[in-house]
Design a protein around this motif. Structure first.
Motif, mmCIF file in Angstrom:
data_model
loop_
_atom_site.group_PDB
_atom_site.id
_atom_site.type_symbol
_atom_site.label_atom_id
_atom_site.label_comp_id
_atom_site.label_asym_id
_atom_site.label_seq_id
_atom_site.Cartn_x
_atom_site.Cartn_y
_atom_site.Cartn_z
ATOM 1 N N ALA A 1 13.286 7.390 2.300
ATOM 2 C CA ALA A 1 12.945 7.153 0.894
ATOM 3 C C ALA A 1 12.881 5.660 0.604
ATOM 4 N N TYR A 2 13.828 4.915 1.149
ATOM 5 C CA TYR A 2 13.815 3.465 0.942
ATOM 6 C C TYR A 2 12.615 2.839 1.653
ATOM 7 N N ALA A 3 12.311 3.325 2.841
ATOM 8 C CA ALA A 3 11.136 2.824 3.562
ATOM 9 C C ALA A 3 9.864 3.067 2.750
ATOM 10 N N LEU A 4 9.780 4.225 2.122
ATOM 11 C CA LEU A 4 8.617 4.518 1.279
ATOM 12 C C LEU A 4 8.533 3.547 0.112
ATOM 13 N N MET A 5 9.662 3.259 -0.508
ATOM 14 C CA MET A 5 9.657 2.314 -1.628
ATOM 15 C C MET A 5 9.120 0.956 -1.184
ATOM 16 N N LEU A 6 9.550 0.510 -0.014
ATOM 17 C CA LEU A 6 9.073 -0.774 0.501
ATOM 18 C C LEU A 6 7.579 -0.725 0.817
ATOM 19 N N SER A 7 7.127 0.393 1.348
ATOM 20 C CA SER A 7 5.724 0.508 1.758
ATOM 21 C C SER A 7 4.778 0.625 0.568
ATOM 22 N N LEU A 8 5.323 0.937 -0.602
ATOM 23 C CA LEU A 8 4.502 1.093 -1.803
ATOM 24 C C LEU A 8 4.493 -0.172 -2.659
ATOM 25 N N ASP A 9 4.806 -1.302 -2.026
ATOM 26 C CA ASP A 9 4.823 -2.586 -2.728
ATOM 27 C C ASP A 9 3.482 -2.928 -3.361
ATOM 28 N N ASN A 10 2.410 -2.622 -2.641
ATOM 29 C CA ASN A 10 1.075 -2.980 -3.122
ATOM 30 C C ASN A 10 0.491 -1.817 -3.923
ATOM 31 N N PRO A 11 0.348 -1.964 -5.236
ATOM 32 C CA PRO A 11 -0.157 -0.848 -6.049
ATOM 33 C C PRO A 11 -1.583 -0.438 -5.707
ATOM 34 N N ASP A 12 -2.311 -1.294 -4.988
ATOM 35 C CA ASP A 12 -3.703 -0.993 -4.665
ATOM 36 C C ASP A 12 -3.866 -0.047 -3.478
ATOM 37 N N ILE A 13 -2.766 0.295 -2.800
ATOM 38 C CA ILE A 13 -2.889 1.141 -1.607
ATOM 39 C C ILE A 13 -2.372 2.560 -1.841
ATOM 40 N N TRP A 14 -1.952 2.860 -3.062
ATOM 41 C CA TRP A 14 -1.378 4.178 -3.317
ATOM 42 C C TRP A 14 -2.382 5.300 -3.043
ATOM 43 N N GLY A 15 -3.636 5.079 -3.317
ATOM 44 C CA GLY A 15 -4.650 6.111 -3.120
ATOM 45 C C GLY A 15 -4.860 6.489 -1.671
ATOM 46 N N ASN A 16 -4.460 5.615 -0.751
ATOM 47 C CA ASN A 16 -4.612 5.888 0.680
ATOM 48 C C ASN A 16 -3.285 6.180 1.370
ATOM 49 N N HIS A 17 -2.202 6.099 0.633
ATOM 50 C CA HIS A 17 -0.887 6.281 1.251
ATOM 51 C C HIS A 17 -0.660 7.767 1.557
#
Length: 233
Positions: A195-211
């Protein structure tokens, strides 16, 4: 919410004292920051201090310093240009604020995740299946344009752009809040780490559509709706 007192006068604060006030926020230091209107003092630049403090603030947030959440909330109300102009700083401060305001402390070393992020992200999209994430909803009308692609398990570039737009700021914050709760309170430490790794990986709001995690979250809601319709028929 912190409101500016019109009668308060900005007082010059030595840069060294400013760094001390910001480094380990307490209720007392936050009151001083507000009283002195610390963020209205343009010289020397505040941005350098904030950038240096981000790693320390991250750790404090993970350890439950709730005052830090109040400090970042107050900062967000001051229209600081260096924050507005840098999405990554915004994302870091958002994550730190959410973690700081979430009760509990982590039960693993944060550096372990930060230094091996790719490893901890493997298969982390399955966290979208957790019941805790069911509070994040998408309406049938929002998902309808994706129905064909989701049913075929294949998203077109157009669909991914559409998905990106579904993750507006309020929804992103809601998802990060759930992930923060899981990070600090879930009974399985492996899930906490992911869960913490996911939070870190979602730093860039522009990549949510491809995450993968975000796509799986939407796919789950699509199939939930399909099952519900079948049951009601």
């Amino acid at each position: 919410m912190y409101k500016k007192d019109k009668k308060t006068i900005s007082v010059a604060v030595h840069p060294g004292l400013r760094r001390i006030l910001l480094k380990n926020p307490t209720q007392e230091s936050l009151s001083t920051i507000i009283e002195y209107q610390l963020f209205e003092q343009a010289s020397p630049p505040l941005s350098d201090d904030i950038l240096r403090l981000l790693p320390s603030w991250e750790q404090q947030a993970l350890e439950g310093n709730e005052v830090l959440a109040g400090l970042i909330q107050y900062m967000s109300q001051q229209s600081l240009s260096f924050i507005k102009n840098q999405k990554i700083i915004q994302a870091n401060l958002l994550r730190i604020r959410i973690l700081a305001s979430t009760p509990g402390i982590i039960s693993f070393p944060a550096t372990e995740i930060q230094e091996n992020l790719i490893n901890f992200l493997k298969s982390s999209d399955i966290l979208a299946d957790l019941p805790e994430l069911e509070v994040v909803s998408f309406s049938a009308n929002e998902i309808k344009p994706l129905s064909s692609d989701l049913a075929r398990f294949r998203l077109t570039p157009h669909s991914r752009r559409y998905i990106q737009n579904l993750f507006h700021p309020e929804r992103r914050e809601a998802i990060l809040s759930v992930l923060a709760h899981i990070t600090k309170n879930y009974p399985l430490i492996s899930t906490c780490r992911q869960a913490y790794a996911l939070m870190l990986s979602l730093d860039n709001p522009d990549i949510w559509g491809n995450h993968p995690f975000c796509v799986r979250l939407i796919a789950n809601r699509f199939w939930d709706n399909k099952i519900m319709k079948t049951t009601e028929a």
